[in-house]
Design a protein around this motif. Structure first.
Motif, PDB file in Angstrom:
ATOM      1  N   GLU A 103      29.943 -30.774  24.196  1.00 43.03           N
ATOM      2  CA  GLU A 103      29.994 -29.427  24.280  1.00 43.03           C
ATOM      3  C   GLU A 103      31.506 -29.091  24.534  1.00 43.03           C
ATOM      4  N   ARG A 128      34.595 -21.393  21.047  1.00 40.25           N
ATOM      5  CA  ARG A 128      33.478 -22.206  21.646  1.00 40.25           C
ATOM      6  C   ARG A 128      33.515 -22.734  23.121  1.00 40.25           C
ATOM      7  N   THR A 130      33.904 -20.784  25.590  1.00 41.59           N
ATOM      8  CA  THR A 130      33.161 -19.493  26.304  1.00 41.59           C
ATOM      9  C   THR A 130      31.780 -19.978  26.777  1.00 41.59           C
ATOM     10  N   LYS A 131      30.929 -20.485  26.146  1.00 45.73           N
ATOM     11  CA  LYS A 131      29.699 -20.781  26.615  1.00 45.73           C
ATOM     12  C   LYS A 131      29.548 -21.742  27.313  1.00 45.73           C
ATOM     13  N   PRO A 132      30.239 -22.994  27.105  1.00 46.59           N
ATOM     14  CA  PRO A 132      29.881 -24.314  28.193  1.00 46.59           C
ATOM     15  C   PRO A 132      30.621 -23.895  29.375  1.00 46.59           C
ATOM     16  N   GLY A 134      31.024 -20.992  30.796  1.00 47.67           N
ATOM     17  CA  GLY A 134      30.145 -20.258  31.498  1.00 47.67           C
ATOM     18  C   GLY A 134      28.860 -20.772  32.029  1.00 47.67           C
ATOM     19  N   VAL A 135      28.504 -21.718  31.451  1.00 46.43           N
ATOM     20  CA  VAL A 135      27.123 -22.464  31.943  1.00 46.43           C
ATOM     21  C   VAL A 135      27.591 -23.138  33.266  1.00 46.43           C
ATOM     22  N   TRP A 174      38.341 -18.830  34.613  1.00 45.05           N
ATOM     23  CA  TRP A 174      36.928 -19.300  35.293  1.00 45.05           C
ATOM     24  C   TRP A 174      37.491 -19.775  36.472  1.00 45.05           C
TER      25      TRP A 174
END
Length: 204
Positions: A103, A128, A130-132, A134-135, A174
């Protein structure tokens, strides 16, 4: 045992793991042309040309970052870099190794740090993240490590997060990940590993 590496590549995670576990290894820097000092080409050891690669005295060669890190963890004194086999925590750690590899490393940072990606591919890679991220930020909130202690998965994630500035990924967006990276960079094994490789990176 030899660890084949490039300065501040993902192989930094393997160096950190070896430092953390206090395991003896010879570190062999892979030059840009892949031609090793013993006359071999690195592709004879790693057909894809990727670091890290581990070579034992018996001639066993292992490539692919998650596999190399798992191998080091199993050589380390019990419990120093992973969890006992067949435990939930052990398999969660393996899951994090693969998460970082697929990821982040391959999907996001390889296009951003490579020389062949065009503007559209780079923009897609940046999107791409942003999602990982965020997780990871949600998972690491209030935690020191990915699991209950420092493992090879943390070493790998740190090595990848070190690439943020060079790739244009704004890790400061982040704060949890920025704090996590800052804390890990102060860990003695990480300090030793990064201090060994920083002059090599500057000279490359």
């Amino acid at each position: 045992m030899k660890l084949y590496f490039r300065p501040f590549a993902c192989s930094l995670a393997a160096r950190i793991a070896l430092e953390e576990a206090e395991l003896d290894a010879e570190f062999v820097q892979v030059p840009g042309d892949g031609r090793l000092s013993d006359g071999r080409h690195f592709s004879q050891l790693s057909p894809m040309g990727y670091v890290p690669a581990i070579e034992t005295r018996g001639g066993f060669v292992l490539t692919e970052g998650p596999a190399v890190l798992t191998y080091i963890a199993e050589l380390a004194p019990e419990g120093s870099l992973s969890f006992t086999g067949f435990s939930d925590a052990h398999y969660r750690m393996l899951g994090w190794l693969n998460f970082v590899s697929t990821e982040l490393h391959k999907a996001v940072f390889t296009p951003l740090l490579g020389k062949t990606a065009g503007p559209e591919e780079r923009a897609a890679a940046l999107a791409r993240v942003t999602k990982p991220f965020g997780v990871l930020a949600a998972h690491l909130a209030g935690k020191d490590f990915l699991e209950d202690k420092f493992t090879v998965a943390d070493a790998y994630l740190l090595a990848v997060l070190n690439w943020c500035e060079a790739s244009g990924v704004a890790i400061a967006d982040w704060p949890v990940l920025l704090d996590y990276r800052t804390r890990l960079r102060a860990r003695p094994s990480v300090v030793r590993a990064m201090n060994e490789e920083w002059p090599l990176l500057k000279a490359a």
